[in-house]
Every structure is written in C-alpha cells, then in structure tokens.
Design a protein around this motif. Structure first.
Motif, PDB file in Angstrom:
ATOM      1  N   ILE A   1      26.934  80.522  73.517  1.00  0.00           N
ATOM      2  CA  ILE A   1      27.569  79.606  72.574  1.00  0.00           C
ATOM      3  C   ILE A   1      29.080  79.741  72.703  1.00  0.00           C
ATOM      4  CG2 ILE A   1      27.528  81.285  70.679  1.00  0.00           C
ATOM      5  CD1 ILE A   1      26.925  78.941  68.801  1.00  0.00           C
ATOM      6  N   THR A   2      29.795  78.635  72.590  1.00  0.00           N
ATOM      7  CA  THR A   2      31.257  78.684  72.631  1.00  0.00           C
ATOM      8  C   THR A   2      31.788  78.964  71.231  1.00  0.00           C
ATOM      9  OG1 THR A   2      31.567  76.321  72.186  1.00  0.00           O
ATOM     10  CG2 THR A   2      31.259  76.968  74.488  1.00  0.00           C
ATOM     11  N   SER A   3      33.022  79.437  71.161  1.00  0.00           N
ATOM     12  CA  SER A   3      33.606  79.753  69.851  1.00  0.00           C
ATOM     13  C   SER A   3      33.743  78.499  68.996  1.00  0.00           C
ATOM     14  CB  SER A   3      34.974  80.408  70.031  1.00  0.00           C
ATOM     15  OG  SER A   3      35.867  79.547  70.719  1.00  0.00           O
TER      16      SER A   3
ATOM     17  N   ALA B   1      31.208  82.966  74.475  1.00  0.00           N
ATOM     18  CA  ALA B   1      32.135  82.986  75.613  1.00  0.00           C
ATOM     19  C   ALA B   1      32.666  81.575  75.838  1.00  0.00           C
ATOM     20  CB  ALA B   1      31.445  83.508  76.871  1.00  0.00           C
ATOM     21  N   ASN B   2      33.638  81.443  76.747  1.00  0.00           N
ATOM     22  CA  ASN B   2      34.145  80.102  77.053  1.00  0.00           C
ATOM     23  C   ASN B   2      33.165  79.383  77.974  1.00  0.00           C
ATOM     24  OD1 ASN B   2      34.712  80.820  79.815  1.00  0.00           O
ATOM     25  ND2 ASN B   2      36.623  81.769  79.150  1.00  0.00           N
ATOM     26  N   MET B   3      33.434  78.097  78.192  1.00  0.00           N
ATOM     27  CA  MET B   3      32.486  77.249  78.932  1.00  0.00           C
ATOM     28  C   MET B   3      32.246  77.766  80.346  1.00  0.00           C
ATOM     29  SD  MET B   3      31.476  74.413  77.241  1.00  0.00           S
ATOM     30  CE  MET B   3      31.453  73.038  78.349  1.00  0.00           C
TER      31      MET B   3
ATOM     32  N   LEU C   1      30.013  80.802  80.307  1.00  0.00           N
ATOM     33  CA  LEU C   1      28.638  80.463  79.937  1.00  0.00           C
ATOM     34  C   LEU C   1      27.885  79.855  81.116  1.00  0.00           C
ATOM     35  CD1 LEU C   1      28.987  78.929  76.344  1.00  0.00           C
ATOM     36  CD2 LEU C   1      28.234  81.232  76.978  1.00  0.00           C
ATOM     37  N   MET C   2      28.539  78.964  81.841  1.00  0.00           N
ATOM     38  CA  MET C   2      27.888  78.325  82.980  1.00  0.00           C
ATOM     39  C   MET C   2      27.579  79.342  84.075  1.00  0.00           C
ATOM     40  SD  MET C   2      27.430  75.159  82.158  1.00  0.00           S
ATOM     41  CE  MET C   2      27.020  75.940  80.604  1.00  0.00           C
ATOM     42  N   THR C   3      28.485  80.292  84.280  1.00  0.00           N
ATOM     43  CA  THR C   3      28.244  81.341  85.275  1.00  0.00           C
ATOM     44  C   THR C   3      27.076  82.220  84.864  1.00  0.00           C
ATOM     45  OG1 THR C   3      30.583  81.387  85.914  1.00  0.00           O
ATOM     46  CG2 THR C   3      29.262  83.311  86.463  1.00  0.00           C
ATOM     47  N   MET C   4      27.044  82.625  83.599  1.00  0.00           N
ATOM     48  CA  MET C   4      25.961  83.481  83.118  1.00  0.00           C
ATOM     49  C   MET C   4      24.623  82.757  83.145  1.00  0.00           C
ATOM     50  SD  MET C   4      27.566  85.789  80.015  1.00  0.00           S
ATOM     51  CE  MET C   4      28.484  84.485  79.194  1.00  0.00           C
TER      52      MET C   4
ATOM     53  N   ALA D   1      37.295  74.756  77.467  1.00  0.00           N
ATOM     54  CA  ALA D   1      36.464  73.547  77.538  1.00  0.00           C
ATOM     55  C   ALA D   1      37.240  72.523  78.352  1.00  0.00           C
ATOM     56  CB  ALA D   1      36.138  73.019  76.153  1.00  0.00           C
ATOM     57  N   PRO D   2      37.131  72.586  79.682  1.00  0.00           N
ATOM     58  CA  PRO D   2      37.979  71.763  80.558  1.00  0.00           C
ATOM     59  C   PRO D   2      37.934  70.274  80.259  1.00  0.00           C
ATOM     60  CG  PRO D   2      36.794  73.409  81.833  1.00  0.00           C
ATOM     61  CD  PRO D   2      36.233  73.457  80.444  1.00  0.00           C
ATOM     62  N   GLY D   3      36.721  69.727  80.095  1.00  0.00           N
ATOM     63  CA  GLY D   3      36.613  68.290  79.843  1.00  0.00           C
ATOM     64  C   GLY D   3      37.245  67.879  78.530  1.00  0.00           C
TER      65      GLY D   3
END
Length: 293
Positions: free
Chosen positions: A97-99, A128-130, A133-136, A201-203
């Motif tokens: 989940i993101t903050s 964690a940040n986006m 999260l995607m890496t994990m 959150a790049p986008g």
C-alpha cells in the motif's frame, strides 16, 4: 513406523479391547491384532497386557500412548493446515500500500472483511512508494498491492479499479483563500506549490505538475516533500499549498484546511494490482471479495 500403527494402537488403548477397537476402526479383529503385534516388535517391548476380558497398557504402553496421541494430533493438524492453504483458508497474504492510500476507507473495509472471513490467514501490510511496490510484487515479496493510477509499471500486472478519487487543495488556515469551499488552481498562482517526489507516484506527479504549469503557477520555485502525507506538515508550516487525494483529509494537522478543486477537475484512480496467472487460492479469495464489493 507407519501412522496407521499408531492409530490402531490408540484405538485399542482407548477401548481396552481388541474387538471393540476393531469395530470402531471399521476393520476385523484378527488383522488389528497382527498390526499391534508388529508394532510391539518394532518398539521392542509389549505395550499391552492381554487379560481374560480385554487388555491393559503396560508401563511402556502408558508412556507410548501419550506420545502417540501427540504425534497423531500434530499429523492431523499438519494435514488440515496443508488442505487449508490449498483452499486459501490458511497461510498468509502480503498487501502493499502507498502512503497516500493509507487513509482510504474502501481499502481497509476490504482488508477487514477478508480478515473476518479468513481468520486463519495472517495478513501483512507493507507501506512503500509505487516503484518499490511494483518491484516487490514482481519478485514475489507481495501478493497484491493497492496503487494509484496512472502508473506505467502497473501495466505488467492485472488490475481492477477500486475508486476514482478527486484531488483537493490543502491550505494553511491563514491563507486568504482558506474560507473558500472550492477553488480554481489559477487562484493559487501567488502561492508556492508543494510537490511530492516523482518516484512516489510517477503518473500522478506528472498530472499534478502539468495542471499546475498550465494554471500559471511558478514551477521553478516549488517546495519538495518526502511523501504525499508529509506535504501536509509543510502546509501546516506555511510553506505553500498541496494537492492531495480527498481521503487524506482524514489527516488533520493543525492549521490545515481542505478545499474542492473545481478547475481543473483533477482525480486519481486507486487500483488493486496482482501478478498475471496468479495461482494462490488466498489471493483469489481476496479478489473474490473485491469483485463482490
């Protein structure tokens, strides 16, 4: 030593009679007597004293009975645990989940409903940040993740939208516009904007940056926060204004007010993300609850 020997032994020990034990086990008496004899040969000592009517445990049999009961109980528990995991009723579920999602009511309503319906599943939440999260999720450290769209890296996964959430303006209560219920971004040209790091959150960062730039806000003199949530602390300190998801209004730092953004209308989608071709029954049970909601 086979487990069936232990089951036969425990049945005879409880019934104190071969014929009654055989009936309880659903087998005939002669094979049962033979199996007990083989067990005693394997143990190396008699476990029963044969009486005129029935049997009784020897001293060695008494000690063996206690251990046999424990072994069978552990065996049954292990079997049930394995079957439970196969059905998705036991095991664990790691949720990313993101903050910025940490205060969204729908997310925690889903997690709570899953826990109520799956009490034996251990749920572990990771914030964690986006990018992390995607890496994990890719490396199997997470089973599912709640993310904010747009997110380019999420395209490698399956996802479903949970909610479309409007962005709101966070202002210091002493700001001249703090009494307004709704604001246009152009009205904040003279107030520094506080931006969260792009990797959070790049986008969403690109969308917020573009809207501010088109509204004529000076993007050469922005303030930088470490997270979306920490931008509210900077607003409280009078560093400028921030654009945050509406659910973050649940955070109430002193001197921070929240306002609807009417121009431009800016929103972000919250989505549940998981690996394609996911085989985990636990994950599938969570997805089922998500779909029903």
């Amino acid at each position: 030593m086979e487990l069936r020997y232990l089951r036969y032994f425990v049945a005879v020990a409880r019934e104190r009679h071969f014929t009654k034990a055989a009936k309880a086990l659903g087998i005939s008496q002669p094979p049962l007597s033979q199996q007990i004899k083989r067990l005693e040969e394997e143990v190396g000592t008699p476990l029963f004293r044969r009486l005129t009517r029935g049997v009784e445990l020897t001293e060695a049999g008494e000690a063996f009975y206690e251990d046999a009961c424990q072994i069978l109980a552990m065996s049954d528990a292990a079997l049930e645990k394995a079957r439970g995991i196969a059905r998705g009723l036991n095991g664990s579920l790691s949720i990313g989940i993101t903050s910025s999602d940490a205060f969204h009511p729908k997310i925690f309503a889903l997690i709570r409903q899953f826990q109520v319906q799956n009490m034996a599943v251990r749920v572990h939440q990771v914030e964690a940040n986006m990018s992390s999260l995607m890496t994990m999720l890719t490396e199997g450290e997470l089973d599912i993740a709640f993310v904010r769209l747009p997110c380019e890296s999420s395209k490698a996964f399956d996802l479903k939208i949970l909610d479309r959430e409007p962005m709101v303006v966070a202002l210091h209560s002493n700001h001249p516009l703090a009494q307004s219920d709704a604001l246009r971004l152009e009205q904040l040209r003279d107030t520094p904007v506080i931006l969260f790091p792009q990797e959070v959150a790049p986008g969403l960062y690109d969308r917020v940056y573009g809207c501010c730039e088109r509204a004529g806000i000076d993007m050469q003199h922005t303030q930088q926060s470490s997270q979306l949530s920490s931008s509210l602390s900077m607003v409280a300190a009078g560093a400028g204004f921030a654009l945050v998801p509406q659910s973050m209004a649940a955070i109430s730092p002193p001197s921070v007010t929240y306002h609807s953004l009417i121009s431009p209308a800016l929103s972000t989608d919250i989505a549940l993300c998981w690996r394609r071709f996911e085989r985990s029954r636990t994950v599938k049970r969570f997805l089922k609850i998500f779909s029903e909601e």
